[in-house]
Design a protein around this motif. Sequence first.
Motif, PDB file in Angstrom:
ATOM      1  N   HIS A   1      42.865 -49.747 -47.026  1.00  0.00           N
ATOM      2  CA  HIS A   1      42.940 -48.160 -46.901  1.00  0.00           C
ATOM      3  C   HIS A   1      43.792 -47.729 -48.073  1.00  0.00           C
ATOM      4  CE1 HIS A   1      40.074 -47.277 -43.123  1.00  0.00           C
ATOM      5  NE2 HIS A   1      39.860 -48.767 -43.407  1.00  0.00           N
TER       6      HIS A   1
ATOM      7  N   ARG B   1      33.925 -44.210 -47.695  1.00  0.00           N
ATOM      8  CA  ARG B   1      34.204 -44.568 -46.557  1.00  0.00           C
ATOM      9  C   ARG B   1      35.309 -42.741 -45.760  1.00  0.00           C
ATOM     10  NH1 ARG B   1      37.424 -50.035 -44.978  1.00  0.00           N
ATOM     11  NH2 ARG B   1      35.669 -50.254 -45.097  1.00  0.00           N
TER      12      ARG B   1
ATOM     13  N   ARG C   1      35.379 -45.273 -37.631  1.00  0.00           N
ATOM     14  CA  ARG C   1      33.971 -46.830 -38.330  1.00  0.00           C
ATOM     15  C   ARG C   1      32.676 -46.191 -38.799  1.00  0.00           C
ATOM     16  NH1 ARG C   1      30.268 -50.269 -36.821  1.00  0.00           N
ATOM     17  NH2 ARG C   1      30.491 -49.634 -34.741  1.00  0.00           N
TER      18      ARG C   1
ATOM     19  N   TYR D   1      32.875 -51.019 -41.631  1.00  0.00           N
ATOM     20  CA  TYR D   1      33.529 -52.837 -41.349  1.00  0.00           C
ATOM     21  C   TYR D   1      32.812 -52.859 -40.371  1.00  0.00           C
ATOM     22  CZ  TYR D   1      36.736 -49.545 -39.605  1.00  0.00           C
ATOM     23  OH  TYR D   1      37.790 -48.304 -38.609  1.00  0.00           O
TER      24      TYR D   1
ATOM     25  N   ASP E   1      37.927 -54.580 -37.403  1.00  0.00           N
ATOM     26  CA  ASP E   1      39.452 -54.120 -37.488  1.00  0.00           C
ATOM     27  C   ASP E   1      40.747 -54.152 -36.720  1.00  0.00           C
ATOM     28  OD1 ASP E   1      41.279 -52.115 -37.407  1.00  0.00           O
ATOM     29  OD2 ASP E   1      39.809 -50.132 -36.271  1.00  0.00           O
TER      30      ASP E   1
ATOM     31  N   SER F   1      38.806 -53.933 -42.343  1.00  0.00           N
ATOM     32  CA  SER F   1      39.446 -53.109 -42.303  1.00  0.00           C
ATOM     33  C   SER F   1      40.926 -54.059 -42.704  1.00  0.00           C
ATOM     34  CB  SER F   1      39.102 -52.265 -41.409  1.00  0.00           C
ATOM     35  OG  SER F   1      39.893 -51.144 -41.919  1.00  0.00           O
TER      36      SER F   1
END
Length: 252
Positions: free
Chosen positions: A73, A162, A167, A188, A191, A218
Amino acid sequence: MPITRRSVLQLSATGALLTGCSTAGGQARPGAPSAPATATATATAAEPTKPPSLPDQVEHGPRTRPRLALTFHGQGDPAEAEAVLAAAEKGGARVTVLAVGTWLDAFPQLAARVLRGGHELGNHTQTHGDIGAMDEAAASAEITRCAARLRRLTGSQGRWFRPSQARLTTPQVVALAQRAGYPHLLSYDVDTFDYTDPGPAAVRAAVAEQAGPGSVVSLHFGHAGTVAALPGILDDLHRRGLRAVTTSELLT
């Protein structure tokens, strides 16, 4: 029974229908994982097969190949982002960065830096708000504004979107993303919760324990523990015979 001209035509038509059934399917996105099609009498080994369609929200890739995708991210301290990219490149990995639009506005040079390293760049909304809770107009703006930033900086809005703060997202967000040019959203299946800053050892252990062939992991820029964990993560993957590739490579 004698073979007449009519029966020959009927047999030919039947064969054509059977051949069509062995290769037909829905429209498939280029680069999606493929399954072998049924061979026909005239097919050759060199003929490509048509891959199946991906789901609206992609959680993982094929489980049959020794590779996975590390996805980040994109927000936070640019120095930590640079450190993650450098560590990935040193370890022979290519990653996928889902960038937040406001982060690109503040640090526009990072868009080119991601691509220059052989990595992949995508859309993670404009402000990283709770997109699933927004009304249609606000949610659409989150997607399209970040897409516009990406196009301005790189010439492309990227292949992947995304959603933020979830999620899996709502049907409304899926439809808005598809309208904006993202046929498949990137979710994903692993996590790491690295954004809670559990420490490098915990981040590394999360990948080691949960990730396997086909996984989409992630992770986040902007967290020192993630930077510190990445070399060990890549060492662990190498020992297991797993290679970190971009999401598009994973799904090819």
